[in-house]
Design a protein around this motif. Sequence first.
Motif, PDB file in Angstrom:
ATOM      1  N   SER C 358       0.840  -1.193   0.000  1.00  9.97           N
ATOM      2  CA  SER C 358       0.000   0.000   0.000  1.00  9.97           C
ATOM      3  C   SER C 358       0.880   1.250   0.000  1.00  9.97           C
ATOM      4  O   SER C 358       2.078   1.189   0.269  1.00  9.97           O
ATOM      5  N   LEU C 359       0.252   2.388  -0.291  1.00 10.55           N
ATOM      6  CA  LEU C 359       1.009   3.638  -0.309  1.00 10.55           C
ATOM      7  C   LEU C 359       1.585   3.953   1.064  1.00 10.55           C
ATOM      8  O   LEU C 359       2.729   4.402   1.176  1.00 10.55           O
ATOM      9  N   THR C 360       0.829   3.690   2.130  1.00 12.71           N
ATOM     10  CA  THR C 360       1.375   3.993   3.463  1.00 12.71           C
ATOM     11  C   THR C 360       2.608   3.139   3.726  1.00 12.71           C
ATOM     12  O   THR C 360       3.607   3.633   4.238  1.00 12.71           O
ATOM     13  N   ASP C 361       2.553   1.875   3.353  1.00 15.48           N
ATOM     14  CA  ASP C 361       3.739   1.037   3.521  1.00 15.48           C
ATOM     15  C   ASP C 361       4.894   1.562   2.679  1.00 15.48           C
ATOM     16  O   ASP C 361       6.055   1.509   3.079  1.00 15.48           O
ATOM     17  N   ASN C 362       4.575   2.079   1.527  1.00 15.42           N
ATOM     18  CA  ASN C 362       5.625   2.618   0.671  1.00 15.42           C
ATOM     19  C   ASN C 362       6.215   3.910   1.250  1.00 15.42           C
ATOM     20  O   ASN C 362       7.367   4.225   0.983  1.00 15.42           O
ATOM     21  N   ILE C 363       5.422   4.630   2.013  1.00 15.77           N
ATOM     22  CA  ILE C 363       5.990   5.800   2.695  1.00 15.77           C
ATOM     23  C   ILE C 363       7.004   5.331   3.734  1.00 15.77           C
ATOM     24  O   ILE C 363       8.106   5.855   3.859  1.00 15.77           O
ATOM     25  N   LEU C 364       6.622   4.273   4.439  1.00  7.12           N
ATOM     26  CA  LEU C 364       7.497   3.728   5.473  1.00  7.12           C
ATOM     27  C   LEU C 364       8.871   3.355   4.908  1.00  7.12           C
ATOM     28  O   LEU C 364       9.895   3.469   5.587  1.00  7.12           O
ATOM     29  N   LEU C 365       8.851   2.924   3.657  1.00 11.15           N
ATOM     30  CA  LEU C 365      10.068   2.457   2.995  1.00 11.15           C
ATOM     31  C   LEU C 365      11.235   3.434   3.192  1.00 11.15           C
ATOM     32  O   LEU C 365      12.330   3.033   3.572  1.00 11.15           O
ATOM     33  N   SER C 366      11.007   4.699   2.933  1.00 13.61           N
ATOM     34  CA  SER C 366      12.133   5.642   3.012  1.00 13.61           C
ATOM     35  C   SER C 366      12.020   6.552   4.235  1.00 13.61           C
ATOM     36  O   SER C 366      12.838   7.430   4.414  1.00 13.61           O
ATOM     37  N   ARG C 367      11.001   6.337   5.076  1.00 17.00           N
ATOM     38  CA  ARG C 367      10.784   7.294   6.156  1.00 17.00           C
ATOM     39  C   ARG C 367      10.906   6.688   7.553  1.00 17.00           C
ATOM     40  O   ARG C 367      10.592   7.332   8.532  1.00 17.00           O
ATOM     41  N   HIS C 368      11.332   5.431   7.640  1.00 14.61           N
ATOM     42  CA  HIS C 368      11.371   4.801   8.955  1.00 14.61           C
ATOM     43  C   HIS C 368      12.685   5.054   9.675  1.00 14.61           C
ATOM     44  O   HIS C 368      12.793   4.883  10.877  1.00 14.61           O
ATOM     45  N   GLY C 369      13.706   5.431   8.903  1.00 13.51           N
ATOM     46  CA  GLY C 369      15.063   5.375   9.421  1.00 13.51           C
ATOM     47  C   GLY C 369      15.394   6.392  10.475  1.00 13.51           C
ATOM     48  O   GLY C 369      16.162   6.131  11.374  1.00 13.51           O
ATOM     49  N   CYS C 370      14.833   7.598  10.396  1.00 12.49           N
ATOM     50  CA  CYS C 370      15.179   8.578  11.412  1.00 12.49           C
ATOM     51  C   CYS C 370      13.980   9.430  11.720  1.00 12.49           C
ATOM     52  O   CYS C 370      13.019   9.496  10.987  1.00 12.49           O
ATOM     53  N   ILE C 371      14.058  10.094  12.825  1.00 15.47           N
ATOM     54  CA  ILE C 371      12.905  10.819  13.337  1.00 15.47           C
ATOM     55  C   ILE C 371      12.834  12.160  12.658  1.00 15.47           C
ATOM     56  O   ILE C 371      13.493  13.114  13.061  1.00 15.47           O
ATOM     57  N   ASP C 372      12.039  12.265  11.599  1.00 15.46           N
ATOM     58  CA  ASP C 372      11.899  13.560  10.962  1.00 15.46           C
ATOM     59  C   ASP C 372      10.459  14.056  11.077  1.00 15.46           C
ATOM     60  O   ASP C 372      10.101  15.051  10.516  1.00 15.46           O
ATOM     61  N   THR C 373       9.647  13.314  11.808  1.00 15.46           N
ATOM     62  CA  THR C 373       8.313  13.804  12.120  1.00 15.46           C
ATOM     63  C   THR C 373       8.262  14.034  13.627  1.00 15.46           C
ATOM     64  O   THR C 373       9.214  13.755  14.326  1.00 15.46           O
ATOM     65  N   HIS C 374       7.131  14.502  14.130  1.00 16.01           N
ATOM     66  CA  HIS C 374       7.113  14.863  15.552  1.00 16.01           C
ATOM     67  C   HIS C 374       7.244  13.651  16.467  1.00 16.01           C
ATOM     68  O   HIS C 374       7.673  13.751  17.591  1.00 16.01           O
ATOM     69  N   SER C 375       6.854  12.479  15.988  1.00 16.88           N
ATOM     70  CA  SER C 375       7.067  11.284  16.802  1.00 16.88           C
ATOM     71  C   SER C 375       7.488  10.147  15.877  1.00 16.88           C
ATOM     72  O   SER C 375       7.202  10.174  14.686  1.00 16.88           O
ATOM     73  N   PRO C 376       8.186   9.140  16.407  1.00 11.65           N
ATOM     74  CA  PRO C 376       8.748   8.119  15.525  1.00 11.65           C
ATOM     75  C   PRO C 376       7.667   7.251  14.892  1.00 11.65           C
ATOM     76  O   PRO C 376       6.651   6.939  15.509  1.00 11.65           O
ATOM     77  N   LEU C 377       7.905   6.860  13.634  1.00 14.51           N
ATOM     78  CA  LEU C 377       6.980   5.965  12.950  1.00 14.51           C
ATOM     79  C   LEU C 377       7.145   4.539  13.464  1.00 14.51           C
ATOM     80  O   LEU C 377       6.203   3.777  13.542  1.00 14.51           O
ATOM     81  N   ASP C 378       8.378   4.209  13.801  1.00 13.01           N
ATOM     82  CA  ASP C 378       8.674   2.853  14.261  1.00 13.01           C
ATOM     83  C   ASP C 378       8.760   2.864  15.784  1.00 13.01           C
ATOM     84  O   ASP C 378       9.651   3.485  16.353  1.00 13.01           O
ATOM     85  N   ARG C 379       7.815   2.175  16.415  1.00 12.35           N
ATOM     86  CA  ARG C 379       7.800   2.166  17.882  1.00 12.35           C
ATOM     87  C   ARG C 379       8.238   0.808  18.432  1.00 12.35           C
ATOM     88  O   ARG C 379       7.752   0.343  19.448  1.00 12.35           O
ATOM     89  N   GLY C 380       9.148   0.164  17.717  1.00 13.30           N
ATOM     90  CA  GLY C 380       9.702  -1.105  18.188  1.00 13.30           C
ATOM     91  C   GLY C 380       8.650  -2.192  18.319  1.00 13.30           C
ATOM     92  O   GLY C 380       7.848  -2.394  17.416  1.00 13.30           O
ATOM     93  N   TRP C 381       8.645  -2.845  19.486  1.00 10.75           N
ATOM     94  CA  TRP C 381       7.716  -3.962  19.684  1.00 10.75           C
ATOM     95  C   TRP C 381       6.261  -3.509  19.656  1.00 10.75           C
ATOM     96  O   TRP C 381       5.366  -4.305  19.423  1.00 10.75           O
ATOM     97  N   LEU C 382       6.031  -2.217  19.927  1.00  3.79           N
ATOM     98  CA  LEU C 382       4.646  -1.740  19.902  1.00  3.79           C
ATOM     99  C   LEU C 382       4.113  -1.678  18.474  1.00  3.79           C
ATOM    100  O   LEU C 382       2.926  -1.507  18.251  1.00  3.79           O
ATOM    101  N   GLY C 383       5.013  -1.760  17.536  1.00  2.65           N
ATOM    102  CA  GLY C 383       4.576  -1.764  16.144  1.00  2.65           C
ATOM    103  C   GLY C 383       4.707  -0.394  15.506  1.00  2.65           C
ATOM    104  O   GLY C 383       5.156   0.580  16.117  1.00  2.65           O
TER     105      GLY C 383
END
Lengths: 306, 363, 526
Positions: C358-383
């Motif tokens: 999906s498009l949201t997953d495709n956003i994750l592709l290049s946007r998960h690596g560092c915190i460039d939004t107000h809160s992290p996209l990747d919250r570890g075990w919380l998903g």
Amino acid sequence: MSPYEAILLTIITASTPLLLAAIGELVVERSGVLNLGIEGMMVMGAVCGFAAAHVTGSAWLGVLAATFAGIATSLLFGLLTQTLITNQVATGLAITLLGLGLSGLIGSGFVGLPGVKLANVSIPWLSDLPYVGRLIFGQDPLVYISIVLTVGVAYVLNNTRVGLIIRAVGQNHHSAHALGYRVVAVRYACIAFGGATSGLAGAYLSLVYTPQWIENMTAGRGWIALALVVFSTWLPERLAAGAYLFGGVWILGLYAQGMGIGIPSQLLSALPYIATILALVIISTNRRLSVINTPASLGQGFVPDR
Amino acid sequence: MQLILEKRAQASGLMNLLSPVLAILLTVIMGGLIFAAMGKPPLTALYLYFIDPLTSWWSIEEVLVKAGPLILIGVGLAVCFKANVWNIGAEGQFTAGALMGAIIPVLWGEWQSPFALVAMLFLGALGGALFAFIPAWLKTRFGVNEILTSLMLVYIAQLLLDWMVRGPWNDPHGYNFPKSASFEGWHLLPMWGDGRMHLGLVVSLVAALVLFWVMRHTLKGFEVNVVGSAPRAGAFAGFSQTKMVWFCFALSGGLAGLAGLIEVAGPVGQLQPNISPNYGFTAIIVAFLGRLNPIGVIFAGLLLAISYIGGEGVQIELGISDKTTQVFQGMLLFFILMCDTLILYRLKWISTQSSQQAIGDPS
Amino acid sequence: MLNKYNKNAQSTLLQVKSITKKFGEFYANDTINLSINAGRVHALLGENGAGKSTLVKMMYGALQPTSGTIHWQGNEVSIASPAHARDLGIGMVFQHFSLFEALTVVENISLALPPELRQGDLSHRIADLSQDYGLPLNPAALVADLSVGERQRIEIVRCLLQQPKLLIMDEPTAVLTPQEAQALFATLRRLVEEGCAVLYISHRLEEVKQICHDATILRHGKLVAEVDPQEETAATLAQLMVGASVHKVSRDNNDQVGDVLLELSNLYQNSSTPFGVDLVDVNLQVKSGEILAVAGIAGNGQGELFGVISGEECNPNQNAISLLGQAGDGLNINQRRCLGAAFVPEERMGHGAVEHLSLTDNILLSRHGCIDTHSPLDRGWLGIDKKQLAQLNQVIGADYDVRKSKEDAAAGSLSGGNLQKFVVGRELNRKPKVLVINQPTWGVDAGAAALIRQAVIDLSRQGSAILIISQDLDEIFELADTIAVMSRGQLSPIYAAGDLTREQIGLMMAGSHEQSDFNSNLDAGA
């Protein structure tokens, strides 16, 4: 017969099933298909060959039956991977698991029964020559067939139009299709050829090597044949060399066991498998060689636009 | 007329659920035909095969006991295959885990404490993972195909086990039978029910649920999915192909090793040359039948466990070779792969005018 | 000047009558009529996705029409296969060549010839014919070792050996330098004088005006006009193709060029693939507020250059890359993103985006690596924070006009132009300080291309440093402040855009700036 002749003879006997199975797979892979089901096709050949020979009393009918069993099994693989575009790795595994089970079922009535051995060809006078006579002119017919097949495959692939088409299809199926070649049909044919030689390899085990039916008697030879194809970098002449080298390792283990030196027999039995891994590592160190010869569309399914 | 495949605009969600059902149905039909061809009553045989194991508590327990290792190995392999990493040597890692975990009962038989069991479980998983690191290292360091190496290592592991139980670890009081001393006390898993049920199934279910969460909701699951289906996009996302190979082999090898330890510390109770009825290979089928989804794997594991018990039943009642089990399992994988095609494609009849070319020649 | 009334131009060679091709529910071609006359160059114009390729594939037998008929020299024919088309006298040069890299030129050509033409000394005939038509080729060479231009020659020679009556060419100049294109036109003119017809597919309007006698224009699978290209201007042709007046990209002069944000100095990189290109001594600088365009024919090391700058091909053993003032060599792609860089690869599908996700997953592709939004996209075990992803998707969709069937559609369901807007938007949304784009508008419709180019210019004017890798000279002149040219893994010095002409760039594309082999041999020998 001197001991060295005896050893060379057994090496040839151990190598021939590997060579037979591998030369077919080499053609299959050159056409861009990865058939991991050699073990399954081979064991089906072994059981059907044994059964046919036992029932009819003719070893040659056994060889014929084995060939057809191999082709039939390979066509199942073809149906799935070429017509239904299934994953080739998974389908190859399915063929192996199915072949091992089905052969066990078919063979359950033949366990322990006497088999028919394919007679050796003995060319008068020539086979009586000292040292080389028995070795070169007194083998069983399948040895000669394996050599003829290897030379034939090398010639066809390198010097004929059929070979050119097979290589083209294996390298770039989209281009081959665009030029009007029937990619799927070419691959079916190659798969069937691979099935036939795997069936022959199975027949060799149950009609020559140990003329009886033993469950799972292929003992991983199908997988070693696969490794040999990688090892050969898809070149028939290197394949033949590799097969005889492996047969040598196999026999070395057996002789060492027979002599009762203080090495655990299990370690000696494991030699061919260890050697396979080592061979794959050695060939991988020359990555450029194997990458250049690798059929570029190996293992990828092909669906034409309609 | 000719039957061709036409790519669907979008993967069919319906077929995704229906495909395993269809595959099971086809397997049952083919199975009936095989029984009939063997001169056995097909319906009776099928009943004995698939229904009878579920009619008594005793055989249900047996099914659950068999499902444990299948699920545990199957979930690991499901993650592997999803990542396009082809570990088909789980049978070897199973053996390696059993051997490594057995160090404690065989060499420190006197250490009797719950920690001994915990240590065994840990060593089992470690043994499987370490053994799986061999193909992982060969692949990442030399680029050697992992399918062939992991499979070759199955034979090597089995020969190693054979040597150990006949040689160094042979039971001194075992009249030279090829086996180790029997495990006792805290070297065995807690059992309950009629004495066959053990902790293994619980471990398997927990592993499946955890992996379900990881695959569905976490970045790691996303990584597995992307690296497996689009390696270049994986590189673009900064996911390392090499690390993925190590991760997959560590996970699936560890779980297979754990399953091996659980098997020898549970139903088998000692080391012997044959500790697995092909669990490591059957788990490949489990993974595919379960759609490479950990929850699906639970159901698939149960079904294949039934086929083991059913196979034994048919052998006893009708005198059919127990090889039918392997045939059924092989057919199941076959049909599931076949039916999966329908998720991405639909079948369509077309007229044959476009297929009149000569084979393999453009003229 | 073009001879409008070619003496051979009387007979109708090929006629297409109300032909329709459906893929599922999608009309790729909708009741199209077309006729091609001998001795003329007929242009088939249209945007990407207008249905040009589908139409010619049916003429060449590679696809079968859903309805409608094809007539060849007056007779209705059903062209069952490319082989059948060749038998009739139709040859085609594909946009994506149908060549086999590990086979020789002669083997490649032989594969496409009927038996009677394979007889005798094929190599000799290839050499003769290619010499005759000004298309020099070495028959024994391995295709993998040849340039793109040479590969196209193989395709053309392969057609000419069969003496076609109709030659179809799909975007032939897309991979040629301007000089190579002129040479090709000379060959085409000679063919037409000999009575052959050429169907010329292009979206480059200047060259259509230069060599074509007739033009048919497609839009969204339908035929919209048949015109005489000599009587049209490039602007009117473009309007017919696009269906509206083309939005012109606006830019002011940039006088706020600042610090160097991206610098490569003496970069060497050996290719990781067997048929790849090694990068040799590459030097470049991009300053804040500046757009540098790297021009060049595809396959000259652009992909490798992108890989090195993005960090997909990491080489920590040298000190060649400086990113926002920091040494970048040892950093992986995500670490480089965290410094403020963003990357858009050439291949949208399979590299920049994953088809089945999906498009949201495709956003994750290049946007998960560092915190460039107000809160992290990747919250570890919380998903993963899927709510935040959905918001991002909505913002990118609105800001960059991404048209989709549903809010979170699969990437594969988007058209090429919309997917490119999404992939570019995903990166621009972060306001990167350094942006590297490989082929920003390749295969994208004019509307999307204009939007993307404007967004890139706007970003640079806000003080970002932008590197564009492109083979489209129009695009380069529209965007670039400075230009360098890449050929065979070597990069020319950087020039101000105003100081270069197309012809000069063309010469550099052909390698005029390369260090000669003679010198490097001397060095090696010394």
